[in-house]
Design an enzyme around this catalytic site. Structure first.
Site, PDB file in Angstrom:
ATOM      1  N   GLU A  81       0.848  -1.187   0.000  1.00 48.75           N
ATOM      2  CA  GLU A  81       0.000   0.000   0.000  1.00 48.75           C
ATOM      3  C   GLU A  81       0.892   1.248   0.000  1.00 48.75           C
ATOM      4  OE1 GLU A  81      -1.856   0.977   3.886  1.00 48.75           O
ATOM      5  OE2 GLU A  81      -1.346  -1.093   4.404  1.00 48.75           O
ATOM      6  N   CYS A 113      -3.262  -3.711   4.571  1.00 45.61           N
ATOM      7  CA  CYS A 113      -2.337  -4.759   5.045  1.00 45.61           C
ATOM      8  C   CYS A 113      -2.726  -6.159   4.586  1.00 45.61           C
ATOM      9  CB  CYS A 113      -2.255  -4.744   6.565  1.00 45.61           C
ATOM     10  SG  CYS A 113      -1.665  -3.207   7.226  1.00 45.61           S
ATOM     11  N   HIS A 235      -1.876 -10.639  12.054  1.00 42.53           N
ATOM     12  CA  HIS A 235      -1.354  -9.357  11.554  1.00 42.53           C
ATOM     13  C   HIS A 235      -1.003  -8.537  12.804  1.00 42.53           C
ATOM     14  CE1 HIS A 235      -0.865  -5.473   9.840  1.00 42.53           C
ATOM     15  NE2 HIS A 235      -1.992  -4.993  10.358  1.00 42.53           N
TER      16      HIS A 235
END
Ligand code: HMG
Length: 389
Positions: A81, A113, A235
């Site tokens: 990103e 993400c 994550h």
């Protein structure tokens, strides 16, 4: 016959500079315990102007590719990103830097993400139907919020490179996974901005809700329960976030298994604690950290939760393979993290403003202090100048 497909090799790169969280806390007038315990970060990668997502990806991929792999790679899927061009894919620059054959597809994937997970799942599906092909999947980002913002303590950066093949050395992916998408404004970066906009507290709540949703759906789809997992990887935008997610599901486990999952989590957050958020690579650095520091054996099932603001979540799983330790270079990763240089807050702030802006005049960068194999030398005729030493 079903082909076993998954992650064959994992590489990681982060630049050679970092900021101590105690120094940042003191400079911002905060209690260091808030950063180390409340947020759960000890160090944060500082990205010099001579590194961007393309060079970091090349530095990560170089560690895992043999001449044979380079010939077998049919696709490069680059999750990021922090792209460097609105049109040209980072994957094309990367394929050229790595001297991959021209009969390769090279594509950039963006969903905050979540990009690298999208890449991994698309790669796995491709290899299931083309078992002799290999796919290079990248998660490379620079997490950047703004000097003195609440998000500053959750910055960082780096790249993870994964080779997806049939009969992989590290992890065979289960075919089932559960995913969830909702249009949510928790974190975004309008075109032309280099720093993200974020509703921080809201983003942590959405992350936790998405985990609950995909975890429940996964269990319904597969008839598996928490007892089927040796470890869960998350994550990790900051390590406390992963801990909060784990705590949501721990009550489903026996006391003995709770201990196992907590120990696995400790292992999975060790390296992220030293690097900070690397956005789409964060789950994969955490997986690598788990493999490096965890107490796992072949046959263990690992669950992975991927979250990308905006928002998309996915829970998937895989089974650890007998030679998994040969799929990454443990000593080199230890050295990479240990040999970094600490910068002062003043130096970090100066580097923060020196990066090549998205638009503007051509500029040559001072490359002498960057010893990485791949680096960015500047911009000429509005074209980024990538170099390899
Ligand atoms: P904040 O307002 O600075 O922090 O924002 P806080 O006041 O909420 O404190 C944080 C924690 O420190 C709290 O613990 C405090 O109690 C504790 P918690 O209640 O959460 O367990 N604390 C202390 N602990 C020990 N000693 C002390 C002390 N003082 C306080 N003295 C926030 C924190 C994370 C919101 C902010 O840093 C932020 O906005 N970060 C960016 C957003 C983010 O990372 N969100 C995560 C979920 S969204 C996601 O993961 C996607 C993302 O990676 C982007 C993408 O997808 O592309 C971000």
């Amino acid at each position: 016959m079903t082909v076993a497909v998954g992650i064959d090799r994992l590489g990681f790169y982060t630049p050679s500079l970092y900021l101590e969280m105690t120094d940042l806390a003191e400079a911002r007038g905060d209690d260091p315990a808030k950063y180390h315990i409340g947020i759960g970060q000890d160090k944060q990668a500082v990205i010099p102007p001579t590194q961007d997502v393309v060079t970091m990806a090349a530095n990560a991929a170089e560690q895992i590719l043999t001449a044979e792999n380079r010939q077998a790679i049919k696709m490069v899927l680059f999750g990021t990103e922090s792209g460097v061009d609105n049109s040209k894919a980072t994957a094309v620059y990367l394929a050229h830097l790595l001297q991959l054959p021209a009969d390769t597809r090279a594509i950039e994937i963006k969903q905050a993400c979540y990009g690298a997970t999208a890449g991994l799942q698309l790669a796995a599906d491709y290899v299931r139907s083309h078992p002799t092909a290999q796919v290079l999947v990248i998660g490379s980002d620079i997490a950047r919020y703004g000097l003195r913002s609440a998000g500053e303590v959750t910055q960082g950066g780096g790249a993870v490179a994964m080779l997806v093949t049939a009969d992989p050395q590290i992890l065979v992916l289960d075919a089932e996974s559960s995913y969830h998408t909702e249009d949510v404004m928790d974190f975004w970066r309008p075109l032309g901005r280099t720093e993200a906009l974020v509703d921080g507290k809201y983003s942590t709540n959405v992350y936790l809700d998405f985990f609950k949703t995909v975890w429940r759906t996964y269990q319904q789809q597969t008839d598996r329960a928490i007892a089927d997992f040796a470890a869960l990887a998350f994550h990790i935008p900051f390590t406390k976030m992963g801990l909060k997610a784990l705590r949501q599901v721990l009550p489903e486990a026996t006391p003995e298994q709770q201990e196992t999952l907590q120990a696995a989590f400790e292992a999975s957050q060790r390296d992220n604690r030293q690097v900070g958020n690397l956005y789409t690579g964060s789950l994969y650095l955490s997986l690598l950290s788990l493999l490096r520091h965890g107490d796992l054996v072949a046959g263990d099932r690992i669950g992975c939760f991927s979250y990308g603001s905006g928002a998309e979540g996915e829970f998937y799983s895989g089974v650890l393979q007998p030679n998994y330790r040969q799929g990454f270079d443990d000593a080199a990763l230890t050295a990479l993290l240990a040999n970094r240089r600490a910068v002062s807050v003043a130096e970090y702030e100066a580097l923060y403003t020196q990066r090549l802006d998205l638009q503007g005049a051509d500029r040559q960068l001072a490359v002498g202090t960057d010893s990485a194999a791949y680096y960015l030398a500047g911009r000429q005729h509005q074209q980024r100048q990538y170099r390899h030493r």
